[in-house]
Write an enzyme that holds these catalytic residues in place. Structure first.
Site: not given
Ligand code: A2P
Length: 280
Positions: A49, A54, A79, A112, A194, A232, A234, A236, A240, A243-244
């Site tokens: 997405d 962006y 979008k 959007h 998150l 979705i 996010k 980087v 993570r 694991s997500n």
């Molecule tokens: P990062 O990109 O450094 O992993 P949302 O999707 O609600 O916008 O949340 C995104 C935020 O959560 C980003 O700051 C991202 O940082 C962080 N984040 C995403 N997955 C994890 C994870 N498994 N553990 C810790 N932080 C995470």
């Protein structure tokens, strides 16, 4: 090596289906986007997405192209930005997004924001329908639409958007909109799932995570799946990102869900769609 996870899919009102868990690249810097998208697709994600706003569509497209995953296996979403609303400008903006992404069709195109002061989202959606009829978009939807925007759109076009992507997390569970969506047959998609990371240290979430032997992010993603939301997250970071996506082997019980419900504060982390008229 274990077989990669596979996301469940949500069936849309046009008969297409979308992988329920995808990678969002909002706030992913352009220079990190290609790597994040490639990492996600290699992990098993099949839904990416992005958005014109962006400024990472070229890198998203390159991540897709370099991943080795065939284009037709990936559900690709972008979008239309606010300043491009209107029939002809939408057609031009769509072409520009496809060029930047390096693809010849989209799986889902979203308006959007409604930008109520512009009063152009109906014409914009008519252009979306034209592009869908041409076979250049599979599904058409909206983002950040309030109930009254949905009513105007549907009354004027006779088309029910497939998706409404909205800010949604335990602080802002969006009861009213989710009920409206259920009644109209619109899939609910959560952005900032998150809470932009703010919920990852909440003691309710960390307590549930410990009990399940999972991470706080996995608990939050599972909460969305439990509610039927498309989600979705996010990140980087390749670990993570992986694991997500490791969220298909556990579920939350009624006591977990009611503990998470107690976190509701009705606070937005982003703008209010009813007053957000930014077209810069
Ligand atoms: P990062 O990109 O450094 O992993 P949302 O999707 O609600 O916008 O949340 C995104 C935020 O959560 C980003 O700051 C991202 O940082 C962080 N984040 C995403 N997955 C994890 C994870 N498994 N553990 C810790 N932080 C995470």
């Amino acid at each position: 090596m274990a077989a990669p996870s596979v996301s469940p899919r949500v069936t849309l009102n046009d008969g297409n289906s979308i992988p329920q868990v995808g990678l969002g690249v909002w706030q992913t810097p352009a220079e990190e986007t290609e790597r994040a998208v490639t990492a996600a697709l290699r992990t098993g994600y099949r839904h990416i997405d992005t958005a014109a706003a962006y400024r990472n569509e070229p890198e998203t497209g390159r991540g897709l192209a370099n991943s080795g995953v065939p284009r037709e296996d990936v559900f690709l979403v972008t979008k239309l930005w606010n300043s491009d609303q209107g029939y002809d400008s939408t057609l031009a903006a769509f072409d520009a997004s496809l060029d930047r992404l390096g693809v010849d069709y989209l799986d889902l195109y979203l308006i959007h924001w409604p930008v109520p002061a512009n009063n152009a989202y109906v014409d914009t959606f008519k252009a979306f329908a034209h592009l869908r009829d041409q076979g250049r978009i599979r599904s058409i939807g909206v983002s950040n639409f309030a109930p009254e925007h949905l009513t105007v759109l549907i009354d004027a076009t006779g088309i029910v958007p497939a998706v409404n992507q909205i800010e949604l997390h335990p602080l802002l569970p969006q009861h009213e909109l989710r009920e409206v969506h259920a009644r109209l047959g619109i899939a609910t998609e959560a952005w900032s799932p998150l809470g932009q990371g703010s919920l990852l240290t909440d003691p309710v979430i960390t307590g549930i995570a410990e009990r399940h032997g999972k991470t706080p992010a996995q608990v939050l993603i599972r909460w969305h799946i439990h509610l039927g939301n498309i989600v979705i997250p996010k990140s980087v970071n390749p670990e993570r990102i992986a694991s997500n996506f490791d969220v298909f082997d556990f579920d939350l019980d009624a006591s977990d869900m009611s503990a998470i419900a107690s976190l509701e504060t009705d606070t937005r982390l982003g703008p209010d769609p009813r007053t957000f008229n930014f077209t810069g």
